[in-house]
Design a protein around this motif. Structure first.
Motif, PDB file in Angstrom:
ATOM      1  N   ARG A 101       0.833  -1.198   0.000  1.00 38.17           N
ATOM      2  CA  ARG A 101       0.000   0.000   0.000  1.00 38.17           C
ATOM      3  C   ARG A 101       0.869   1.250   0.000  1.00 38.17           C
ATOM      4  NH1 ARG A 101      -3.139  -0.434   5.311  1.00 38.17           N
ATOM      5  NH2 ARG A 101      -1.108  -1.090   6.016  1.00 38.17           N
ATOM      6  N   ILE A 102       0.293   2.328  -0.517  1.00 44.71           N
ATOM      7  CA  ILE A 102       0.879   3.658  -0.394  1.00 44.71           C
ATOM      8  C   ILE A 102       0.006   4.371   0.626  1.00 44.71           C
ATOM      9  CG2 ILE A 102       1.475   5.808  -1.575  1.00 44.71           C
ATOM     10  CD1 ILE A 102       1.244   4.116  -4.236  1.00 44.71           C
ATOM     11  N   LEU A 103       0.571   4.674   1.796  1.00 45.01           N
ATOM     12  CA  LEU A 103      -0.187   5.267   2.894  1.00 45.01           C
ATOM     13  C   LEU A 103       0.013   6.774   2.919  1.00 45.01           C
ATOM     14  CD1 LEU A 103       0.868   2.625   5.560  1.00 45.01           C
ATOM     15  CD2 LEU A 103      -1.260   2.676   4.251  1.00 45.01           C
ATOM     16  N   ILE A 104      -1.078   7.500   3.147  1.00 48.74           N
ATOM     17  CA  ILE A 104      -1.033   8.958   3.155  1.00 48.74           C
ATOM     18  C   ILE A 104      -1.440   9.468   4.536  1.00 48.74           C
ATOM     19  CG2 ILE A 104      -1.806  11.069   2.003  1.00 48.74           C
ATOM     20  CD1 ILE A 104      -0.574   9.050   0.025  1.00 48.74           C
ATOM     21  N   PHE A 105      -0.627  10.391   5.081  1.00 47.24           N
ATOM     22  CA  PHE A 105      -0.875  10.981   6.392  1.00 47.24           C
ATOM     23  C   PHE A 105      -0.867  12.502   6.267  1.00 47.24           C
ATOM     24  CE2 PHE A 105       0.976   6.863   7.009  1.00 47.24           C
ATOM     25  CZ  PHE A 105       0.233   6.313   8.035  1.00 47.24           C
ATOM     26  N   ASN A 106      -1.487  13.177   7.232  1.00 50.58           N
ATOM     27  CA  ASN A 106      -1.462  14.642   7.234  1.00 50.58           C
ATOM     28  C   ASN A 106      -0.263  15.140   8.051  1.00 50.58           C
ATOM     29  OD1 ASN A 106      -2.188  14.536   9.978  1.00 50.58           O
ATOM     30  ND2 ASN A 106      -4.320  15.090   9.599  1.00 50.58           N
ATOM     31  N   ASN A 107      -0.187  16.454   8.265  1.00 52.38           N
ATOM     32  CA  ASN A 107       0.957  17.037   8.982  1.00 52.38           C
ATOM     33  C   ASN A 107       1.000  16.664  10.463  1.00 52.38           C
ATOM     34  OD1 ASN A 107      -1.313  18.629   9.466  1.00 52.38           O
ATOM     35  ND2 ASN A 107      -0.107  20.481   9.760  1.00 52.38           N
ATOM     36  N   ARG A 108      -0.106  16.123  11.004  1.00 52.44           N
ATOM     37  CA  ARG A 108      -0.131  15.664  12.405  1.00 52.44           C
ATOM     38  C   ARG A 108       0.010  14.152  12.496  1.00 52.44           C
ATOM     39  NH1 ARG A 108      -4.672  19.533  12.516  1.00 52.44           N
ATOM     40  NH2 ARG A 108      -5.940  17.677  12.302  1.00 52.44           N
ATOM     41  N   ASP A 109       0.491  13.541  11.424  1.00 56.76           N
ATOM     42  CA  ASP A 109       0.703  12.092  11.338  1.00 56.76           C
ATOM     43  C   ASP A 109      -0.592  11.291  11.477  1.00 56.76           C
ATOM     44  OD1 ASP A 109       3.366  12.666  11.001  1.00 56.76           O
ATOM     45  OD2 ASP A 109       3.936  12.147  13.044  1.00 56.76           O
ATOM     46  N   GLN A 110      -1.710  11.892  11.086  1.00 56.09           N
ATOM     47  CA  GLN A 110      -2.997  11.202  11.104  1.00 56.09           C
ATOM     48  C   GLN A 110      -3.249  10.586   9.738  1.00 56.09           C
ATOM     49  OE1 GLN A 110      -5.190  14.727  12.204  1.00 56.09           O
ATOM     50  NE2 GLN A 110      -5.507  13.975  14.288  1.00 56.09           N
ATOM     51  N   TYR A 111      -3.708   9.357   9.745  1.00 48.42           N
ATOM     52  CA  TYR A 111      -3.998   8.619   8.509  1.00 48.42           C
ATOM     53  C   TYR A 111      -5.098   9.309   7.724  1.00 48.42           C
ATOM     54  CZ  TYR A 111      -5.842   4.753   5.683  1.00 48.42           C
ATOM     55  OH  TYR A 111      -6.295   3.956   4.661  1.00 48.42           O
ATOM     56  N   ILE A 112      -4.858   9.539   6.434  1.00 45.85           N
ATOM     57  CA  ILE A 112      -5.849  10.131   5.546  1.00 45.85           C
ATOM     58  C   ILE A 112      -6.475   9.054   4.661  1.00 45.85           C
ATOM     59  CG2 ILE A 112      -6.220  11.712   3.609  1.00 45.85           C
ATOM     60  CD1 ILE A 112      -3.939  13.417   4.702  1.00 45.85           C
ATOM     61  N   GLY A 113      -5.628   8.188   4.112  1.00 48.69           N
ATOM     62  CA  GLY A 113      -6.112   7.153   3.208  1.00 48.69           C
ATOM     63  C   GLY A 113      -4.946   6.419   2.569  1.00 48.69           C
ATOM     64  N   GLU A 114      -5.272   5.643   1.523  1.00 44.77           N
ATOM     65  CA  GLU A 114      -4.241   4.804   0.914  1.00 44.77           C
ATOM     66  C   GLU A 114      -4.600   4.412  -0.510  1.00 44.77           C
ATOM     67  OE1 GLU A 114      -5.126   0.336   2.228  1.00 44.77           O
ATOM     68  OE2 GLU A 114      -4.930   1.725   3.915  1.00 44.77           O
ATOM     69  N   TYR A 115      -3.568   3.968  -1.206  1.00 44.50           N
ATOM     70  CA  TYR A 115      -3.711   3.308  -2.497  1.00 44.50           C
ATOM     71  C   TYR A 115      -3.207   1.886  -2.294  1.00 44.50           C
ATOM     72  CZ  TYR A 115      -3.870   8.072  -4.391  1.00 44.50           C
ATOM     73  OH  TYR A 115      -4.191   9.374  -4.654  1.00 44.50           O
ATOM     74  N   TYR A 116      -4.058   0.915  -2.517  1.00 45.63           N
ATOM     75  CA  TYR A 116      -3.648  -0.486  -2.464  1.00 45.63           C
ATOM     76  C   TYR A 116      -3.077  -0.837  -3.824  1.00 45.63           C
ATOM     77  CZ  TYR A 116      -4.023  -5.542  -2.655  1.00 45.63           C
ATOM     78  OH  TYR A 116      -3.732  -6.870  -2.821  1.00 45.63           O
ATOM     79  N   VAL A 117      -1.869  -1.384  -3.865  1.00 46.46           N
ATOM     80  CA  VAL A 117      -1.256  -1.769  -5.136  1.00 46.46           C
ATOM     81  C   VAL A 117      -1.079  -3.278  -5.184  1.00 46.46           C
ATOM     82  CG1 VAL A 117      -0.127   0.467  -5.473  1.00 46.46           C
ATOM     83  CG2 VAL A 117       1.113  -1.367  -4.341  1.00 46.46           C
ATOM     84  N   ILE A 118      -0.981  -3.819  -6.385  1.00 49.76           N
ATOM     85  CA  ILE A 118      -1.009  -5.267  -6.574  1.00 49.76           C
ATOM     86  C   ILE A 118       0.239  -5.964  -6.041  1.00 49.76           C
ATOM     87  CG2 ILE A 118      -1.122  -7.107  -8.310  1.00 49.76           C
ATOM     88  CD1 ILE A 118      -2.862  -5.179  -9.983  1.00 49.76           C
ATOM     89  N   THR A 119       1.409  -5.425  -6.338  1.00 53.31           N
ATOM     90  CA  THR A 119       2.648  -6.082  -5.911  1.00 53.31           C
ATOM     91  C   THR A 119       3.610  -5.059  -5.305  1.00 53.31           C
ATOM     92  OG1 THR A 119       3.941  -5.761  -7.940  1.00 53.31           O
ATOM     93  CG2 THR A 119       2.457  -7.665  -7.898  1.00 53.31           C
ATOM     94  N   VAL A 120       4.652  -5.548  -4.669  1.00 51.16           N
ATOM     95  CA  VAL A 120       5.681  -4.655  -4.122  1.00 51.16           C
ATOM     96  C   VAL A 120       6.373  -3.888  -5.241  1.00 51.16           C
ATOM     97  CG1 VAL A 120       6.067  -6.004  -2.029  1.00 51.16           C
ATOM     98  CG2 VAL A 120       7.435  -6.479  -4.050  1.00 51.16           C
ATOM     99  N   TYR A 121       6.402  -4.458  -6.449  1.00 48.02           N
ATOM    100  CA  TYR A 121       7.033  -3.800  -7.591  1.00 48.02           C
ATOM    101  C   TYR A 121       6.242  -2.573  -8.054  1.00 48.02           C
ATOM    102  CZ  TYR A 121       9.572  -8.210  -7.826  1.00 48.02           C
ATOM    103  OH  TYR A 121      10.344  -9.295  -7.523  1.00 48.02           O
ATOM    104  N   ASP A 122       4.973  -2.474  -7.636  1.00 46.31           N
ATOM    105  CA  ASP A 122       4.127  -1.360  -8.048  1.00 46.31           C
ATOM    106  C   ASP A 122       4.196  -0.167  -7.101  1.00 46.31           C
ATOM    107  OD1 ASP A 122       3.388  -2.840 -10.217  1.00 46.31           O
ATOM    108  OD2 ASP A 122       1.389  -3.335  -9.492  1.00 46.31           O
ATOM    109  N   LEU A 123       4.968  -0.267  -6.042  1.00 43.59           N
ATOM    110  CA  LEU A 123       5.122   0.853  -5.105  1.00 43.59           C
ATOM    111  C   LEU A 123       6.014   1.936  -5.714  1.00 43.59           C
ATOM    112  CD1 LEU A 123       5.657  -1.149  -1.799  1.00 43.59           C
ATOM    113  CD2 LEU A 123       3.681   0.285  -2.365  1.00 43.59           C
ATOM    114  N   PRO A 124       5.782   3.192  -5.358  1.00 42.28           N
ATOM    115  CA  PRO A 124       6.660   4.255  -5.868  1.00 42.28           C
ATOM    116  C   PRO A 124       8.055   4.118  -5.286  1.00 42.28           C
ATOM    117  CG  PRO A 124       5.170   5.132  -4.212  1.00 42.28           C
ATOM    118  CD  PRO A 124       4.752   3.713  -4.458  1.00 42.28           C
ATOM    119  N   THR A 125       9.041   4.539  -6.069  1.00 42.18           N
ATOM    120  CA  THR A 125      10.423   4.454  -5.607  1.00 42.18           C
ATOM    121  C   THR A 125      10.889   5.718  -4.900  1.00 42.18           C
ATOM    122  OG1 THR A 125      11.091   5.069  -7.848  1.00 42.18           O
ATOM    123  CG2 THR A 125      11.146   2.730  -7.294  1.00 42.18           C
TER     124      THR A 125
END
Length: 165
Positions: A90-114
């Motif tokens: 997953r690509i996890l997104i947080f705000n400036n207070r380290d609170q979870y906003i949401g995510e992008y679920y990706v198919i494989t580890v190879y699909d994660l951003p570098t």
């Protein structure tokens, strides 16, 4: 209750217990990674073996402030589990207070951003099934896209959607 039913019930309860304890621990380890704020450093928690256990790989890519002044902190996550070494990425997104906003679920580890560069998520093709000359750039400067297309080979690739509670 038959033997098969009892066995299935025990397996189901075991999986629920493992999954829920992993999820409880996720919040603590994510907090540690975000507090350290070490860009491009990967942290490994737990230990997966052929006999069981789980392992979580977290990498803080950094943060951006978009044109509206919102801060997004980006963490990639790969949770390795199961006897066949499965991974949930997953690509996890947080705000400036380290609170979870949401995510992008990706198919494989190879699909994660570098990496995260100038407000853009950079996806390089590292999987042998994809064209290594192609890469994908997803801008976060105007906010979080509801969907994006990650190129693999020619016109082919995958569409990933943003999910929030």
């Amino acid at each position: 209750m038959g033997t098969l039913s009892s066995t299935l019930l025990i397996i189901a309860l075991t999986l629920v217990t493992i999954y829920s304890s992993g999820q409880e621990n996720d919040e603590k380890i994510l907090k540690q990674v975000l507090e350290k704020g070490l860009v491009d450093s990967e942290f490994v928690f737990g230990k997966w073996t052929e006999h069981g256990g789980t392992e979580t790989h977290l990498k803080y890519l950094g943060h951006i402030t978009n044109k509206k002044g919102k801060v997004f902190k980006i963490v990639t996550s790969s949770w390795i589990w199961g006897l066949s070494h499965r991974a949930t990425s997953r690509i996890l997104i947080f705000n400036n207070r380290d609170q979870y906003i949401g995510e992008y679920y990706v198919i494989t580890v190879y699909d994660l951003p570098t990496k995260l560069q100038n407000g853009n998520l950079i996806f390089k093709n590292t999987d042998d099934d994809c064209d290594k000359k192609l890469f994908t750039v997803v801008s976060l400067n105007r906010g979080l896209p509801k969907k994006f297309f990650r190129k693999c080979k020619g016109k082919f690739g995958d569409v990933y959607s943003f999910y929030s509670d």
